[in-house]
Structure formats: structure tokens, C-alpha cells
Design an enzyme around this catalytic site. Structure first.
Site, short mmCIF file in Angstrom:
data_model
loop_
_atom_site.label_atom_id
_atom_site.label_comp_id
_atom_site.label_asym_id
_atom_site.label_seq_id
_atom_site.Cartn_x
_atom_site.Cartn_y
_atom_site.Cartn_z
N HIS A 9 0.82 -1.21 0.00
CA HIS A 9 0.00 0.00 0.00
C HIS A 9 0.85 1.26 0.00
O HIS A 9 2.03 1.25 0.36
CB HIS A 9 -0.91 0.01 1.23
CG HIS A 9 -0.15 -0.02 2.52
ND1 HIS A 9 0.41 1.10 3.09
CD2 HIS A 9 0.15 -1.05 3.35
CE1 HIS A 9 1.02 0.78 4.21
NE2 HIS A 9 0.88 -0.53 4.39
N ARG A 60 -5.90 0.95 4.07
CA ARG A 60 -4.75 1.48 3.35
C ARG A 60 -4.43 0.63 2.11
O ARG A 60 -4.00 1.17 1.09
CB ARG A 60 -3.53 1.59 4.28
CG ARG A 60 -3.09 0.31 4.99
CD ARG A 60 -2.08 0.67 6.08
NE ARG A 60 -1.48 -0.47 6.74
CZ ARG A 60 -2.01 -1.10 7.80
NH1 ARG A 60 -3.19 -0.71 8.28
NH2 ARG A 60 -1.37 -2.11 8.37
N GLU A 87 -1.61 -7.15 7.35
CA GLU A 87 -0.23 -6.98 7.80
C GLU A 87 0.07 -7.90 8.99
O GLU A 87 -0.86 -8.37 9.67
CB GLU A 87 -0.01 -5.52 8.21
CG GLU A 87 1.36 -5.17 8.79
CD GLU A 87 2.51 -5.45 7.85
OE1 GLU A 87 2.76 -6.64 7.55
OE2 GLU A 87 3.18 -4.49 7.44
N HIS A 182 0.43 -5.77 2.23
CA HIS A 182 1.25 -5.11 3.24
C HIS A 182 2.68 -5.66 3.22
O HIS A 182 2.93 -6.74 2.69
CB HIS A 182 0.62 -5.31 4.61
CG HIS A 182 -0.81 -4.87 4.63
ND1 HIS A 182 -1.20 -3.61 5.04
CD2 HIS A 182 -1.95 -5.51 4.28
CE1 HIS A 182 -2.51 -3.49 4.92
NE2 HIS A 182 -2.99 -4.63 4.47
#
Length: 248
Positions: A9, A60, A87, A182
Site C-alpha cells: 500500500h 490502506r 499486515e 502489506h
């Protein structure tokens, strides 16, 4: 030829503030949106035309993907979201400033927490407001699968089944796929694809919003991988990621 593009991202608010983010749902900065827009233009100008997209549950990554697809006039393609692409969970470190944490615990310890393979930060209490246990977006996930901390090893253990069973097999039906996720969930996939050792994975730093292309033949055999963009600029961006946990 088949292609999968992996992309971290764009810059989030906590990237900008140099904080451990993990499963905390932090938005993109204006610069992060700009990064995603440039990535979309680069991919479009490079001749990419995705047929399916995958992303995490975190905004994100979602917003980065949406901006990229909009720039490519591909807003209509199917998008599949999974918590397995989230993430790495940073446990009790989530929300803490990386430089301040380094001052307290030392660069070596922070590097271990950020980049080691099998050492996780201390877990976050399930009653903590930062915990994912009470987040409505995970209501349909058995509680035993919601982490209170993770090492890269345990992050990979939840990410790889989704890669192996869902994302990669979809190449049999699509020629080009994009995965917006991520730093650590993507590092796990890359470790698997390139057979990177537990030791060497420590030095892999993924910059924000830089497309990483993996090419496969029609039998899904790996051919080659490369970043899109200026090599010198990408090198500087990687060094910037590596320096996030240093004492400043």
C-alpha cells in the site's frame, strides 16, 4: 505468459509518523494516494491489464488498490478481500513510534521485532482498544485465528494457504492479477516464491506503492521477477524502509 503484481500500500498516516501499524486500520496520507496514482499510471503505461484483484481487510491496502484500478480504467474487475492478507500483527507495539521504541530497547531488538523470522513482540491484551478481537470486520472469523501478536513465521502461516489455494490457482483462469497488501504479508509470499532463507528474509524491505512483478509460463512455472520503476529510486526507497527502526 502469466503475471502477478504484488504491491505494498501507499504511505499511511502511521508510516508517516513512523509507528508500528499491524492490524490497526490507518488511512493513506495524501502522499500515499499520490503514490498509488503514480503506480497505476506506471502499470497502465507498461501495458498491464489486470483481470482480477486481491487485497486485505485494511483500508490502506483497499484504497491503494482502488486508486490504481481507477487510474487504469479497471474499476469493474472483481476484487476479493481476505483477512489473511492483513499486515503482520505487531502485538503490544502497535501504535508505538519506531524510533522511540529503538531508544528504549535498542536497534538490534527492534530489528528483531520488525524483521526476524520467528520472534514475535509481546502480545496485546484482548481487552485493549487496539485489539482486533472486538473489531466488527472479523466477526465471521473464528476467534482462534485472530492474532494478538505475530512473527513473520506465523504471519506466513496464515497468508500462504490463501496464496496457495486461492490467489495462485486463479492464474489458471486469468493472465494478469494484482495483489495489494502489506509489507510483511507480501514478504511471506515473496519468501515462498523465491525460496529465501529465514536469515536472508530479514534484509528484504518493500517500499510503498512500487509494483513488484512475477512472471510465470502457461504451466505456472516461475520465470522471473522485477520491480517496475527506476532502479536507483527504488533502492533509495528500500533503504528508507530499512532505516525506519533506527535511532534518530
Amino acid at each position: 505468459m502469466k503475471k502477478i503484481v504484488l504491491i505494498r500500500h501507499g504511505e499511511s498516516q502511521w508510516n508517516k509518523e513512523n509507528r508500528f501499524t499491524g492490524w490497526t486500520d490507518v488511512d493513506l496520507t495524501d502522499f500515499g494516494v499520490e503514490e498509488a496514482s503514480k503506480a497505476g499510471e506506471l502499470l497502465k503505461n507498461s501495458g498491464f491489464r489486470f483481470e482480477k484483484a486481491f487485497t486485505s481487510y485494511l483500508k490502506r491496502a483497499n484504497k491503494t488498490l482502488n486508486v490504481i484500478l481507477d487510474k487504469m480504467d479497471l474499476d469493474y474487475i472483481p476484487i476479493e478481500k481476505s483477512w489473511r492478507l492483513n499486515e503482520k500483527h505487531y502485538g503490544s507495539l502497535q501504535g508505538l513510534n519506531k524510533s522511540e521504541t529503538t531508544q528504549k530497547y535498542g536497534e538490534e531488538q527492534v530489528l528483531i521485532w520488525r524483521r526476524s523470522y520467528d520472534i514475535a513482540p509481546s502480545p496485546i491484551d484482548k481487552t485493549d482498544v487496539r485489539s482486533a478481537f472486538n473489531d466488527i470486520r472479523y466477526n465471521n472469523i473464528p476467534k482462534k485465528y485472530i492474532p494478538d501478536t505475530e512473527s513473520l513465521k506465523t504471519c506466513i502461516e496464515r497468508t500462504l494457504p490463501y496464496w496457495q489455494e486461492i490467489i495462485f490457482p486463479s492464474l489458471m483462469f486469468h493472465n494478469q492479477i494484482i495483489v495489494a497488501a502489506h509489507g510483511n504479508s507480501l514478504r511471506g509470499i515473496i519468501k515462498y516464491l523465491k525460496n529465501i532463507s529465514d536469515t536472508d528474509i530479514v534484509s528484504l524491505n518493500l517500499p510503498t506503492a512500487v509494483p513488484y512483478v512475477f512472471e510465470f509460463d502457461n504451466d505456472l512455472n516461475f520465470i522471473k521477477d522485477y520491480f517496475l520503476g527506476d532502479p536507483e529510486e527504488i533502492k533509495k526507497l528500500m533503504e528508507s524502509v530499512a532505516n525506519q527502526g533506527k535511532n534518530k
